[in-house]
Motif scaffolding. Structure first.
Motif, PDB file in Angstrom:
ATOM      1  N   LEU A 127       0.767  -1.128  -0.016  1.00 29.52           N
ATOM      2  CA  LEU A 127       0.021  -0.042   0.022  1.00 29.52           C
ATOM      3  C   LEU A 127       1.007   1.410  -0.087  1.00 29.52           C
ATOM      4  CD1 LEU A 127      -3.046  -0.837   2.607  1.00 29.52           C
ATOM      5  CD2 LEU A 127      -2.955  -0.681   0.015  1.00 29.52           C
ATOM      6  N   LEU A 128       1.930   1.285   0.862  1.00 29.23           N
ATOM      7  CA  LEU A 128       2.846   2.448   0.750  1.00 29.23           C
ATOM      8  C   LEU A 128       3.559   2.574  -0.668  1.00 29.23           C
ATOM      9  CD1 LEU A 128       4.550   1.912   4.265  1.00 29.23           C
ATOM     10  CD2 LEU A 128       2.893   3.671   3.655  1.00 29.23           C
ATOM     11  N   ALA A 129       3.967   1.439  -1.345  1.00 28.32           N
ATOM     12  CA  ALA A 129       4.479   1.520  -2.692  1.00 28.32           C
ATOM     13  C   ALA A 129       3.404   1.972  -3.522  1.00 28.32           C
ATOM     14  CB  ALA A 129       4.933   0.182  -3.023  1.00 28.32           C
ATOM     15  N   GLN A 130       2.235   1.484  -3.574  1.00 27.12           N
ATOM     16  CA  GLN A 130       0.982   2.375  -4.356  1.00 27.12           C
ATOM     17  C   GLN A 130       1.209   3.648  -4.084  1.00 27.12           C
ATOM     18  OE1 GLN A 130      -2.766   2.347  -2.783  1.00 27.12           O
ATOM     19  NE2 GLN A 130      -3.664   2.116  -5.122  1.00 27.12           N
ATOM     20  N   GLN A 131       1.192   4.184  -2.915  1.00 29.98           N
ATOM     21  CA  GLN A 131       0.820   5.711  -2.602  1.00 29.98           C
ATOM     22  C   GLN A 131       2.249   6.286  -3.195  1.00 29.98           C
ATOM     23  OE1 GLN A 131      -0.644   6.255   1.284  1.00 29.98           O
ATOM     24  NE2 GLN A 131      -1.470   4.022   1.098  1.00 29.98           N
ATOM     25  N   ALA A 132       3.114   5.746  -2.932  1.00 35.03           N
ATOM     26  CA  ALA A 132       4.566   6.486  -3.365  1.00 35.03           C
ATOM     27  C   ALA A 132       4.760   6.496  -5.030  1.00 35.03           C
ATOM     28  CB  ALA A 132       5.608   5.791  -2.793  1.00 35.03           C
ATOM     29  N   VAL A 133       4.104   5.591  -5.631  1.00 34.92           N
ATOM     30  CA  VAL A 133       4.082   5.770  -7.054  1.00 34.92           C
ATOM     31  C   VAL A 133       3.241   6.884  -7.527  1.00 34.92           C
ATOM     32  CG1 VAL A 133       3.076   4.490  -9.194  1.00 34.92           C
ATOM     33  CG2 VAL A 133       4.561   3.313  -7.577  1.00 34.92           C
ATOM     34  N   VAL A 134       1.964   6.979  -6.936  1.00 26.96           N
ATOM     35  CA  VAL A 134       0.956   8.031  -7.368  1.00 26.96           C
ATOM     36  C   VAL A 134       1.609   9.426  -6.907  1.00 26.96           C
ATOM     37  CG1 VAL A 134      -1.190   9.241  -6.959  1.00 26.96           C
ATOM     38  CG2 VAL A 134      -0.931   6.696  -6.967  1.00 26.96           C
ATOM     39  N   LEU A 135       2.065   9.571  -5.812  1.00 22.23           N
ATOM     40  CA  LEU A 135       2.820  10.811  -5.358  1.00 22.23           C
ATOM     41  C   LEU A 135       4.207  11.216  -6.294  1.00 22.23           C
ATOM     42  CD1 LEU A 135       2.387  10.715  -1.504  1.00 22.23           C
ATOM     43  CD2 LEU A 135       1.359  12.556  -3.128  1.00 22.23           C
ATOM     44  N   GLY A 136       4.713  10.214  -6.516  1.00 22.21           N
ATOM     45  CA  GLY A 136       6.279  10.436  -7.246  1.00 22.21           C
ATOM     46  C   GLY A 136       5.714  10.792  -8.839  1.00 22.21           C
ATOM     47  N   PHE A 137       4.739  10.400  -9.275  1.00 20.79           N
ATOM     48  CA  PHE A 137       4.046  10.614 -10.407  1.00 20.79           C
ATOM     49  C   PHE A 137       3.728  12.124 -10.566  1.00 20.79           C
ATOM     50  CE2 PHE A 137       0.690  10.884 -13.718  1.00 20.79           C
ATOM     51  CZ  PHE A 137       1.392  10.291 -14.697  1.00 20.79           C
ATOM     52  N   GLY A 138       2.951  12.367  -9.522  1.00 25.01           N
ATOM     53  CA  GLY A 138       2.460  13.666  -9.413  1.00 25.01           C
ATOM     54  C   GLY A 138       3.481  14.740  -9.516  1.00 25.01           C
ATOM     55  N   ALA A 139       4.621  14.236  -8.708  1.00 31.81           N
ATOM     56  CA  ALA A 139       5.642  15.401  -8.582  1.00 31.81           C
ATOM     57  C   ALA A 139       6.723  15.328  -9.929  1.00 31.81           C
ATOM     58  CB  ALA A 139       6.514  14.839  -7.301  1.00 31.81           C
ATOM     59  N   LEU A 140       6.963  14.209 -10.534  1.00 27.82           N
ATOM     60  CA  LEU A 140       7.664  14.038 -11.614  1.00 27.82           C
ATOM     61  C   LEU A 140       7.030  14.702 -12.895  1.00 27.82           C
ATOM     62  CD1 LEU A 140       9.429  10.820 -11.030  1.00 27.82           C
ATOM     63  CD2 LEU A 140      10.657  13.185 -10.513  1.00 27.82           C
TER      64      LEU A 140
END
Length: 266
Positions: A127-140
């Motif tokens: 779940l943390l990996a899923q959220q990190a992917v979404v936030l990382g995509f938002g940032a990049l």
């Protein structure tokens, strides 16, 4: 099925661990292998949010401006799809129950809470990996600013613990995969909508704003947005409420599993 011997053995030359930790470590390895053996549900929960946030962001930025619209799109999508990821949490428990392997696990030396911990750790990481992917995509890709990482980390951890509690309770209470699917589909969409994931609460009717705090999604979205804005007091308030939800639902799950184990023993 994980044999009882796997709960007792230790690698040659390794520092001996206390028995509960050794059993938990074996169960974590076992459940991680099961999770990675069926990667489809997790992959879909990681890929679909990226599609949705890309499609929805122009609508939000047109209505709220670039910065606020990006935050709304990313956090709303994250909350919605992490709630839909309750299927991963609940499914891992329900499958054990329906296949009656839960009873066989209970026949080992592992305590029910150790079994729950062994299931929780891999799912927590997923779940943390899923959220990190979404936030990382938002940032990049979308220019989302991640200026307050400690606050954001605290918000994500508390939200994920809440998801674990909700998913575990759902997996214990559901009697079939159909009931589980209805629970996380209807519940996920309802809780995320009440949290202001799709439409800002300020644009919703007054009665929706009144009952919104009853939804964990409201506090999850509030924690994430406050963390992105650097509002520490609001993050702490939201995290405290989320931990309350997590504890309450975890107790429901633990009690249900303990009662099921007692009935099996009889």
């Amino acid at each position: 099925m994980l044999p009882d011997s796997a709960l007792r053995t230790t690698a040659l030359g390794a520092v001996p661990l206390p028995a509960p930790l050794r059993r938990c470590a074996a169960l974590v390895r076992h459940n991680t292998a099961l999770l990675l053996g069926e990667p489809g549900p997790l992959a879909s929960r990681m890929i679909l949010p990226l599609v949705f946030v890309t499609l929805l962001r122009p609508l939000y930025t047109a209505a709220e401006g670039t910065a606020a619209g990006t935050v709304q799109a990313v956090t709303g999508t994250l909350i919605t799809f992490s709630l839909l990821a309750l299927s991963i949490v609940g499914g891992s428990i329900l499958t054990e129950r329906l296949w009656h392997t839960w009873d066989r696990l209970r026949a080992t030396t592992a305590h029910p809470l150790e079994i729950l911990a062994g299931k929780a750790v891999p799912v927590l990481a997923a779940l943390l990996a899923q959220q990190a992917v979404v936030l990382g995509f938002g940032a990049l890709a979308l220019g989302l600013r991640l200026d307050h990482l400690p606050l954001l980390g605290a918000a994500l951890l508390c939200w994920t613990l809440t998801l674990l509690g909700l998913g575990s309770a759902l997996g214990v209470l559901a009697r079939s995969h159909g009931e589980l699917s209805a629970g996380y589909d209807i519940g996920g969409m309802l809780l995320s909508s009440l949290g202001g994931a799709f439409v800002p609460l300020s644009a919703l009717p007054h009665w929706v704003r009144t009952i919104a705090p009853a939804s964990p999604g409201y506090w999850g979205a509030g924690a994430l947005r406050a963390a992105l804005a650097g509002e520490a007091p609001r993050v702490l308030e939201c995290c405290a409420v989320l931990l309350g939800f997590a504890l309450a639902t975890a107790l429901v799950a633990a009690r249900g599993l303990l009662r099921a184990s007692a009935r099996t023993a009889l």
